[in-house]
Design a protein around this motif. Sequence first.
Motif, PDB file in Angstrom:
ATOM      1  N   TRP A 137       1.739  90.944 -29.683  1.00 59.79           N
ATOM      2  CA  TRP A 137       1.103  92.146 -29.130  1.00 59.79           C
ATOM      3  C   TRP A 137       0.589  93.054 -30.244  1.00 59.79           C
ATOM      4  N   ASN A 138       1.404  93.201 -31.282  1.00 55.79           N
ATOM      5  CA  ASN A 138       1.034  94.065 -32.401  1.00 55.79           C
ATOM      6  C   ASN A 138      -0.230  93.556 -33.086  1.00 55.79           C
ATOM      7  N   GLU A 139      -0.328  92.238 -33.242  1.00 54.20           N
ATOM      8  CA  GLU A 139      -1.514  91.674 -33.896  1.00 54.20           C
ATOM      9  C   GLU A 139      -2.706  91.672 -32.949  1.00 54.20           C
ATOM     10  N   TRP A 140      -2.424  91.587 -31.674  1.00 57.47           N
ATOM     11  CA  TRP A 140      -3.483  91.679 -30.656  1.00 57.47           C
ATOM     12  C   TRP A 140      -4.083  93.086 -30.686  1.00 57.47           C
ATOM     13  N   ASN A 141      -3.207  94.069 -30.871  1.00 61.43           N
ATOM     14  CA  ASN A 141      -3.645  95.443 -31.031  1.00 61.43           C
ATOM     15  C   ASN A 141      -4.617  95.581 -32.180  1.00 61.43           C
ATOM     16  N   ASN A 142      -4.366  94.797 -33.203  1.00 64.96           N
ATOM     17  CA  ASN A 142      -5.198  94.834 -34.399  1.00 64.96           C
ATOM     18  C   ASN A 142      -6.350  93.852 -34.278  1.00 64.96           C
ATOM     19  N   LEU A 143      -6.461  93.160 -33.132  1.00 62.74           N
ATOM     20  CA  LEU A 143      -7.501  92.159 -32.892  1.00 62.74           C
ATOM     21  C   LEU A 143      -7.543  91.147 -34.029  1.00 62.74           C
TER      22      LEU A 143
END
Lengths: 276, 502
Positions: free
Chosen positions: A236-242
Amino acid sequence: MLQSLNLRAALVSIGLLVVLLGVWELLNRPPETSEALTEYEILMGGADQEARVPPPSDVIRLAIDELSNPFYDAGPNDKGIGIQLAYSIYRVLTGFFLAALIAIPIGFLIGMSPLMYKALNPFIQVLRPISPLAWMPLALFIIKDSETSSIFVIFICSIWPMLINTAFGVAGVRKDWVNVARTHELSALRTAMTVILPAAAPTILTGMRISIGIAWLVIVAAEMLVGGTGIGYYVWNEWNNLDLTSVIFSILMIGVVGMLLDLALSAATRLVQYEE
Amino acid sequence: MSFKSLGNPFDGESDLTHGPGCSCPICVFAREQAQAEYECSETELTAKLEKAVFEGPDQPQADLSMQPVETKQTSVEDPNSLDNSEDVMDRVIESAIVRSMFGHHEPSRRQFMRMVGGGTVAGILATMFPLDAAKAAIKDSLGKPEKTKLKIGFVPITCATPIIMSHPMGFYDKYGLDVDVIKTAGWAVARDKSLSGEYDASHMLTPMPLAMSMGAGSTAMPFRMPLVENINGQAIVLHVKHKDKRDPKMWKGFKFGVPFDYSMHNFLLRYYVAEHGLDPDKDIQIRVVPPPEMVANLRAGNLDGYLSPDPFNQRAVWEKVGFLHTLTKDIWEGHPCCAFACSEKFTTELPNTYGALMKAIVDATAYSQKAENRLEISKAIAPKNYLNQPEAVIAQVLTGKYADGLGNVMNDPKRIDFDPFPWHSMGVWILTQMKRWGYIKGDIDYKKIAEEVYLAADATKIMTDLGYAAPDHTYEKYTIMGKEFDPDKAEEYVNSFAIKRT
């Protein structure tokens, strides 16, 4: 012959991997930048932000980077991949073993007593198809702790396959074995432990293997929802960062750990296997 | 915000009770006295000063045996600039000590300072009296936090800047708090974790505490919002294929994303399109989409645009999939956005902790308000532990020097700004929009709800304590896209719109 079949299969696997990665790499090469960038282009991130799937070389580079220091801890929101996986595994195992503690005795009860089977069946049938994540809001509200809530979600999704398989295995124990036990005047508990448990063990472990698979699927989603720690939070955290590179890397890690969990239980299943 | 000016106690020209350049008889007499030349040796001076210290009314002997501590020279060198609340507090304490040395007799203090020079006195005083230790002791006695280990939730967007930056930049530590800032997947989770007590306080959207307290969209739970986090800081982003559709009248059938129903994003987007004659419920589609998914959906063509928190507006530009159609600042200059909220229980059961936390946030907000600090802040909040975004994107949002996605470099330092004061009139406006779009029904006592939830009195107290100027009223009028909003006429305002649901 078998030896050479294994060898050939391995060669084909490696060949497929190389071709796949090669195509993936070639199709997603970063664009070349040669000229000096204007201020606007710098603010736009230059050319390296063009929408593209990151090539495998990027993923491998990140994997080496992350795996060379998997246990760093830089505050509550930034921990190494090893720590994140450890959190997820801890939650899965806690929920899973709690579920086993409850599911196996109840499974025995249902399997051995037709009355209890009929009495409990409606509850099981209604509760079983509920998506584990649907419990999350209720769990958060009642338990008031996100950590325990995610363990609860694992618990509730692990319990059904174990329960049903245990009941099925216990009910399916050959009648003559139980009758033999009866002629030896064994107590009900003794019968259960020495005759039925070994006989039903392979089925029970099959149920456990299904459960751990589902639990591992669910924990990623649960952690994405709640955040905090765990491999789901990492995604999720990396998804936030795309950041697709990290997302691909974590998908691979989820796959590897899932496979290891499954291998562990399949080894356990082999231990209790018996020849009739 | 302006700082209260406090006279420098080591300056013979300033009068601590009368102010510099006072023309009352005492001050005039003191100035005349100072005309006389006076010289004295270092030993004589020390003796004089020692006498003053030891015979001062309330200086215990024990303190004097402590190790000498280095003085803070800044206040002597630059008497009129007090950079932060800490300096103000230090000055108050220094003043009290120096004045008590002279038995609170202003003329003798001034005379003495002029004779020997403020810097010398400060230096010698520091060797004999543990000024810094005294300062620390006095500051502590203002109320030790009941609980120092706190967890504060935030959603990773630039609106949370003061909450986040207080961690890496030490604003929490400064007020004796050991805070963990915890990244949260969404506002519903932030709310649930606040309710369960897992978070002591949390980043929320300004309409949320109002909605929660009234039970709109959830069961009613009393939540309090003592401070606003940021003002402005949002934008309407459109897909690059819509570059030629800058007129909102051409947006019929568009699909837009907003991050939450009870958000300024939703209300501002609705307001904006309605002012252009589009009905937000019929002519366009508004979906609730988590911000990172907005960029991906924009790329996939699932959304035509969105009104979302930064950095995801700038991120769409950086990813070359969208452009900034308009900043929300240009819809309503100075609109509130995100908030710092906590349960009512927290405010009453742990008053000192609550006070210290508010001080840290107010201080951080004041710090982030200054344009010259914005680059430093971008660097502090960009890492994985906080926003986890490219620093270049964060810096464009915070400094206001950004690429708009249409080929222009824009410069708008107020693109996002920070102001902690929770205006009751902002709460009333939000309620009018909730009424307008049918989120709340029936008769509403706008002012009563706003005053109950937005704790302007607490904000005023903390801001005043820290030496920042707080407004002396809590209601004001706004002009939003040329239309005036008067908080005294909330119901008329709701009824004045052509497009509404009531």
